[in-house]
Design a protein around this motif. Structure first.
Motif, PDB file in Angstrom:
ATOM      1  N   ALA A 162       0.832  -1.211   0.000  1.00 51.74           N
ATOM      2  CA  ALA A 162       0.000   0.000   0.000  1.00 51.74           C
ATOM      3  C   ALA A 162       0.865   1.258   0.000  1.00 51.74           C
ATOM      4  CB  ALA A 162      -0.940  -0.001   1.204  1.00 51.74           C
ATOM      5  N   PHE A 163       1.879   1.288   0.836  1.00 49.28           N
ATOM      6  CA  PHE A 163       2.786   2.439   0.863  1.00 49.28           C
ATOM      7  C   PHE A 163       3.527   2.541  -0.465  1.00 49.28           C
ATOM      8  CE2 PHE A 163       6.725   4.684   1.731  1.00 49.28           C
ATOM      9  CZ  PHE A 163       6.370   5.675   2.635  1.00 49.28           C
ATOM     10  N   ALA A 164       3.975   1.391  -0.994  1.00 46.33           N
ATOM     11  CA  ALA A 164       4.680   1.400  -2.273  1.00 46.33           C
ATOM     12  C   ALA A 164       3.812   1.993  -3.380  1.00 46.33           C
ATOM     13  CB  ALA A 164       5.116  -0.020  -2.644  1.00 46.33           C
ATOM     14  N   LYS A 165       2.542   1.593  -3.429  1.00 41.56           N
ATOM     15  CA  LYS A 165       1.650   2.131  -4.452  1.00 41.56           C
ATOM     16  C   LYS A 165       1.525   3.638  -4.319  1.00 41.56           C
ATOM     17  CE  LYS A 165      -2.917   1.687  -6.544  1.00 41.56           C
ATOM     18  NZ  LYS A 165      -3.023   3.146  -6.757  1.00 41.56           N
ATOM     19  N   ALA A 166       1.401   4.114  -3.087  1.00 46.81           N
ATOM     20  CA  ALA A 166       1.240   5.559  -2.860  1.00 46.81           C
ATOM     21  C   ALA A 166       2.454   6.340  -3.345  1.00 46.81           C
ATOM     22  CB  ALA A 166       0.973   5.824  -1.384  1.00 46.81           C
ATOM     23  N   VAL A 167       3.650   5.864  -3.030  1.00 52.88           N
ATOM     24  CA  VAL A 167       4.844   6.616  -3.434  1.00 52.88           C
ATOM     25  C   VAL A 167       5.131   6.442  -4.924  1.00 52.88           C
ATOM     26  CG1 VAL A 167       5.835   6.657  -1.123  1.00 52.88           C
ATOM     27  CG2 VAL A 167       6.432   4.775  -2.660  1.00 52.88           C
ATOM     28  N   LEU A 168       4.842   5.260  -5.459  1.00 52.64           N
ATOM     29  CA  LEU A 168       5.010   5.069  -6.904  1.00 52.64           C
ATOM     30  C   LEU A 168       4.089   5.996  -7.684  1.00 52.64           C
ATOM     31  CD1 LEU A 168       5.232   1.171  -6.961  1.00 52.64           C
ATOM     32  CD2 LEU A 168       7.079   2.740  -7.631  1.00 52.64           C
ATOM     33  N   ASP A 169       2.884   6.196  -7.178  1.00 55.76           N
ATOM     34  CA  ASP A 169       1.945   7.110  -7.831  1.00 55.76           C
ATOM     35  C   ASP A 169       2.453   8.545  -7.836  1.00 55.76           C
ATOM     36  OD1 ASP A 169       0.211   5.065  -8.406  1.00 55.76           O
ATOM     37  OD2 ASP A 169      -1.199   5.510  -6.786  1.00 55.76           O
ATOM     38  N   MET A 170       3.340   8.852  -6.900  1.00 61.68           N
ATOM     39  CA  MET A 170       3.946  10.190  -6.852  1.00 61.68           C
ATOM     40  C   MET A 170       5.254  10.254  -7.642  1.00 61.68           C
ATOM     41  SD  MET A 170       3.314  11.558  -2.960  1.00 61.68           S
ATOM     42  CE  MET A 170       3.638  10.045  -2.057  1.00 61.68           C
ATOM     43  N   GLY A 171       5.600   9.174  -8.323  1.00 59.83           N
ATOM     44  CA  GLY A 171       6.803   9.181  -9.144  1.00 59.83           C
ATOM     45  C   GLY A 171       8.071   8.766  -8.435  1.00 59.83           C
ATOM     46  N   PHE A 172       7.951   8.264  -7.208  1.00 60.17           N
ATOM     47  CA  PHE A 172       9.129   7.853  -6.460  1.00 60.17           C
ATOM     48  C   PHE A 172       9.631   6.482  -6.917  1.00 60.17           C
ATOM     49  CE2 PHE A 172       8.243  11.419  -3.909  1.00 60.17           C
ATOM     50  CZ  PHE A 172       9.301  11.633  -3.044  1.00 60.17           C
ATOM     51  N   PHE A 173      10.894   6.225  -6.591  1.00 58.66           N
ATOM     52  CA  PHE A 173      11.507   4.924  -6.775  1.00 58.66           C
ATOM     53  C   PHE A 173      11.519   4.203  -5.428  1.00 58.66           C
ATOM     54  CE2 PHE A 173      12.726   7.250 -10.414  1.00 58.66           C
ATOM     55  CZ  PHE A 173      13.217   6.387 -11.383  1.00 58.66           C
ATOM     56  N   VAL A 174      11.722   2.889  -5.480  1.00 55.51           N
ATOM     57  CA  VAL A 174      11.787   2.061  -4.276  1.00 55.51           C
ATOM     58  C   VAL A 174      13.119   1.328  -4.281  1.00 55.51           C
ATOM     59  CG1 VAL A 174      10.823   0.029  -3.124  1.00 55.51           C
ATOM     60  CG2 VAL A 174       9.294   1.788  -4.062  1.00 55.51           C
ATOM     61  N   SER A 175      13.875   1.459  -3.192  1.00 58.20           N
ATOM     62  CA  SER A 175      15.194   0.838  -3.107  1.00 58.20           C
ATOM     63  C   SER A 175      15.180  -0.301  -2.092  1.00 58.20           C
ATOM     64  CB  SER A 175      16.249   1.873  -2.708  1.00 58.20           C
ATOM     65  OG  SER A 175      17.537   1.300  -2.728  1.00 58.20           O
ATOM     66  N   ILE A 176      15.631  -1.455  -2.542  1.00 59.71           N
ATOM     67  CA  ILE A 176      15.577  -2.685  -1.741  1.00 59.71           C
ATOM     68  C   ILE A 176      16.946  -2.939  -1.102  1.00 59.71           C
ATOM     69  CG2 ILE A 176      15.087  -5.153  -1.755  1.00 59.71           C
ATOM     70  CD1 ILE A 176      12.681  -3.331  -2.455  1.00 59.71           C
ATOM     71  N   PRO A 177      16.975  -3.112   0.219  1.00 59.69           N
ATOM     72  CA  PRO A 177      18.241  -3.365   0.922  1.00 59.69           C
ATOM     73  C   PRO A 177      18.546  -4.842   1.061  1.00 59.69           C
ATOM     74  CG  PRO A 177      16.509  -3.005   2.517  1.00 59.69           C
ATOM     75  CD  PRO A 177      15.855  -2.915   1.149  1.00 59.69           C
ATOM     76  N   GLY A 178      19.677  -5.129   1.706  1.00 61.24           N
ATOM     77  CA  GLY A 178      20.112  -6.498   1.901  1.00 61.24           C
ATOM     78  C   GLY A 178      19.222  -7.324   2.794  1.00 61.24           C
ATOM     79  N   THR A 179      18.307  -6.685   3.514  1.00 66.26           N
ATOM     80  CA  THR A 179      17.376  -7.441   4.357  1.00 66.26           C
ATOM     81  C   THR A 179      16.505  -8.390   3.554  1.00 66.26           C
ATOM     82  OG1 THR A 179      15.838  -5.564   4.269  1.00 66.26           O
ATOM     83  CG2 THR A 179      17.302  -5.689   6.186  1.00 66.26           C
ATOM     84  N   ILE A 180      16.407  -8.191   2.244  1.00 67.10           N
ATOM     85  CA  ILE A 180      15.613  -9.088   1.410  1.00 67.10           C
ATOM     86  C   ILE A 180      16.224 -10.490   1.393  1.00 67.10           C
ATOM     87  CG2 ILE A 180      16.826  -8.554  -0.758  1.00 67.10           C
ATOM     88  CD1 ILE A 180      13.038  -9.216  -0.286  1.00 67.10           C
ATOM     89  N   THR A 181      17.491 -10.612   1.778  1.00 70.33           N
ATOM     90  CA  THR A 181      18.139 -11.926   1.821  1.00 70.33           C
ATOM     91  C   THR A 181      17.919 -12.633   3.156  1.00 70.33           C
ATOM     92  OG1 THR A 181      20.260 -11.096   2.690  1.00 70.33           O
ATOM     93  CG2 THR A 181      19.963 -11.060   0.292  1.00 70.33           C
ATOM     94  N   TYR A 182      17.258 -11.978   4.115  1.00 69.66           N
ATOM     95  CA  TYR A 182      17.022 -12.583   5.422  1.00 69.66           C
ATOM     96  C   TYR A 182      15.770 -13.466   5.381  1.00 69.66           C
ATOM     97  CZ  TYR A 182      20.027  -8.696   7.095  1.00 69.66           C
ATOM     98  OH  TYR A 182      21.039  -7.795   7.289  1.00 69.66           O
TER      99      TYR A 182
END
Length: 261
Positions: free
Chosen positions: A160-180
């Motif tokens: 939900a937060f991702a959709k809101a910021v993407l709608d404003m033209g923002f990018f999303v950056s994924i950290p190393g926690t995705i490997t946990y």
């Protein structure tokens, strides 16, 4: 063609072996590294790094933990440094209501002032947000009307937060926690974000990815994050790496006239 869209090479953790580490990163194929100065004490070190190494770019701002330090004098310093051709963003700025190292009112005031400064300088912003989803969105909605764009660094919220910021033209950056382990919500976000809005980062020296968790993080470990993100999206890292590179250039370099891909 590796890109670390957020690290802190100026921090004390790298003082003893910084040059050797950067040389190692270059041998590992780092195309871009963005080193992010979070308080005035680091500003000159960021400038020295970006002046010395062609692949390193810089961002400057006052972190929410240090938000009480943001003053008119600091705003003036940031205006001055914004003219540097390799200072490509204002940040990291934002709200952190998890650690609360600064009073919430102070964080809100610093965040609002730096968003306004970013609009004035036409610089993208790097957003730190932790346990402050609603308040961050409110500030970004207001800033979006003034043309502010940027990236949510070290993403930790849901779709939900991702959709809101993407709608404003923002990018999303994924950290190393995705490997946990136990990162189901972040896995869903990785699958959801459009390819042309996706970035990866280390946040080095913090948040070291598996299997090096517990050790100091370094920029070339971003490959571990890239591998995991690619696997979640059902593509190869070789396919995704050039897309990440283009996204970095689109957000940070195009307006500086320095995109090379």
């Amino acid at each position: 063609m590796l890109v670390d869209s957020h690290c802190h090479l100026e921090m004390e953790s790298f003082d003893e072996d910084r040059e050797a580490l950067i040389d190692e990163c270059l041998k590992e194929g780092m195309r871009y590294m963005l080193t992010v100065g979070t308080e005035e004490a680091y500003f000159e070190k960021v400038i020295a790094l970006i002046d010395k190494y062609p692949v390193i770019y810089g961002a400057l701002g006052i972190h929410p933990h240090n938000s009480g330090d943001f003053t008119g004098r600091i705003a003036g310093i940031l205006r001055q440094y914004a003219g540097h051709p390799k200072i490509v963003a204002l940040g990291e700025i934002g709200l952190d209501f998890f650690k609360n190292h600064a009073p919430r009112q102070t964080q809100e005031a610093s965040f609002a002032a730096q968003l306004a400064l970013a609009a004035e300088l036409a610089l993208p912003v790097i957003i730190h947000s932790r346990d402050a989803e609603k308040e961050t969105l409110a500030r970004l909605f207001a800033a979006h009307k003034d043309g502010v764009r940027g990236v949510i660094h070290c993403y930790s919220y849901g779709i939900a937060f991702a959709k809101a910021v993407l709608d404003m033209g923002f990018f999303v950056s994924i950290p190393g926690t995705i490997t946990y382990k136990k990162t189901e919500e972040l896995v869903d976000v990785v699958a959801y974000v459009p390819e042309d809005r996706l970035l990866v980062e280390t946040d080095a020296p913090f948040l070291t990815p598996h299997p090096y968790r517990g050790k100091r993080n370094v920029p070339h470990y971003v490959k571990l994050t890239l591998d995991r993100v690619a696997a979640i999206r059902g593509v190869s890292a070789e396919y995704l790496a050039p897309a990440i590179c283009r996204n970095f250039e689109t957000l940070f370099l195009v307006n500086k006239g320095d995109a090379t891909i």
